[in-house]
Scaffold this motif. Sequence first.
Motif, short mmCIF file in Angstrom:
data_model
loop_
_atom_site.label_atom_id
_atom_site.label_comp_id
_atom_site.label_asym_id
_atom_site.label_seq_id
_atom_site.Cartn_x
_atom_site.Cartn_y
_atom_site.Cartn_z
N GLU A 1 -31.24 12.88 3.40
CA GLU A 1 -31.07 12.03 2.23
C GLU A 1 -30.23 12.71 1.15
OE1 GLU A 1 -31.99 8.93 2.08
OE2 GLU A 1 -32.97 8.97 4.04
N VAL A 2 -29.29 13.55 1.55
CA VAL A 2 -28.46 14.31 0.61
C VAL A 2 -27.64 13.35 -0.26
CG1 VAL A 2 -26.61 15.99 0.37
CG2 VAL A 2 -28.30 16.24 2.20
N PRO A 3 -27.80 13.38 -1.61
CA PRO A 3 -27.03 12.48 -2.47
C PRO A 3 -25.53 12.75 -2.44
CG PRO A 3 -28.94 13.36 -3.64
CD PRO A 3 -28.79 14.16 -2.36
N GLY A 4 -25.15 14.01 -2.30
CA GLY A 4 -23.72 14.32 -2.23
C GLY A 4 -23.41 15.76 -2.61
N ILE A 5 -22.74 16.47 -1.71
CA ILE A 5 -22.29 17.84 -1.96
C ILE A 5 -20.82 17.91 -1.56
CG2 ILE A 5 -22.56 20.28 -1.37
CD1 ILE A 5 -25.45 19.64 -0.53
N HIS A 6 -19.99 18.46 -2.45
CA HIS A 6 -18.57 18.65 -2.16
C HIS A 6 -18.18 20.08 -2.47
CE1 HIS A 6 -18.93 14.27 -2.58
NE2 HIS A 6 -17.92 14.23 -1.72
N VAL A 7 -17.54 20.72 -1.51
CA VAL A 7 -17.17 22.13 -1.63
C VAL A 7 -15.69 22.29 -1.30
CG1 VAL A 7 -17.65 24.49 -0.88
CG2 VAL A 7 -19.50 22.80 -0.90
N ILE A 8 -14.97 22.97 -2.18
CA ILE A 8 -13.57 23.34 -1.94
C ILE A 8 -13.52 24.85 -1.77
CG2 ILE A 8 -11.19 23.16 -2.76
CD1 ILE A 8 -12.56 20.47 -2.65
N ARG B 1 -17.82 24.10 -6.20
CA ARG B 1 -18.81 23.23 -5.55
C ARG B 1 -19.44 22.28 -6.56
NH1 ARG B 1 -22.81 24.49 -1.25
NH2 ARG B 1 -24.71 23.28 -1.61
N HIS B 2 -19.65 21.05 -6.15
CA HIS B 2 -20.46 20.11 -6.93
C HIS B 2 -21.58 19.58 -6.06
CE1 HIS B 2 -21.83 16.32 -8.67
NE2 HIS B 2 -21.53 16.87 -9.83
N SER B 3 -22.81 19.65 -6.58
CA SER B 3 -23.98 19.14 -5.86
C SER B 3 -24.69 18.13 -6.74
CB SER B 3 -24.95 20.29 -5.51
OG SER B 3 -24.33 21.24 -4.67
N ALA B 4 -24.87 16.92 -6.24
CA ALA B 4 -25.62 15.89 -6.96
C ALA B 4 -27.10 16.02 -6.59
CB ALA B 4 -25.11 14.51 -6.59
N PHE B 5 -27.96 15.89 -7.58
CA PHE B 5 -29.40 16.00 -7.34
C PHE B 5 -30.04 14.65 -7.04
CE2 PHE B 5 -29.11 19.74 -10.46
CZ PHE B 5 -28.72 20.60 -9.44
N SER B 6 -29.39 13.57 -7.48
CA SER B 6 -29.93 12.22 -7.26
C SER B 6 -28.81 11.21 -7.48
CB SER B 6 -31.09 11.93 -8.22
OG SER B 6 -30.60 11.76 -9.54
N ARG B 7 -29.12 9.93 -7.28
CA ARG B 7 -28.15 8.86 -7.54
C ARG B 7 -28.07 8.50 -9.02
NH1 ARG B 7 -30.58 7.54 -2.77
NH2 ARG B 7 -29.20 7.23 -0.99
N GLU B 8 -28.95 9.06 -9.83
CA GLU B 8 -29.04 8.63 -11.22
C GLU B 8 -27.75 8.88 -11.98
OE1 GLU B 8 -31.78 9.39 -15.21
OE2 GLU B 8 -32.50 10.06 -13.25
#
Length: 240
Positions: free
Chosen positions: A186-193, A205-212
Amino acid sequence: MKIALLGYGRMGKAIEKIALEKGHTIVLRVEENNRAQCRDEQLAAADVAIEFSAPAVAVGNYRWCFENGVPVVSGTTGWLEKWEEVMAYCQEKQGGFFYASNFSVGVNLFFHLNQYLAKIMGKFSDYKVYIEETHHIHKLDKPSGTAITLAQGILDNHPGYKRWQLVHEAEMAEDVLPVKAKREGEVPGIHVITYKSGVDEIEIRHSAFSREGFAQGAVFAAEFMKGKRGVFGMDDLLSI
């Protein structure tokens, strides 16, 4: 403000919660199974529509909004091959359109950091860059729209890459930017360059903790779009 929700899945429900908390009214909820029963006058009663549906129906939803004079805010990805068609119809109908591949304020700051880093790293050919994104197993498109935006940010600013390609392994032609996509839980979203050389690597890196965060951004965009015509994006909303 009166809002129509075009798409009432996980994101639609998260957006509804925040919109109601801010005192807005939901006048229409369009789901996969009720679209045929929804009437033009129901949509036209809204000040703005927020569209988080699926690639197959998104363009039809945009046209519906333009035809009824309702500005539309959309975060649906996977339809961008029809961008010119949508822009032309928006202009023809003098509509209002706000699109973002990601409505998180943090992600949009990350987009600019990515562009800046790409411009700097373009001078150092020893470093090879690749993108990796991870999302929940329910996400339909692959790679994510956010990953595509990040890839384009690199292509526009780094002379060593001409195009991006979705791959399983980061081994390909020198001028192709590899993009890896994972679907887990259920990972909301992780993006790594990652920029990697033979001696070290640099990673943002950006990591979202929720959809909020995404839902809040969509509601902010809807408030911004009330009464507007033309095409807008997150840079306009954030004044970047």
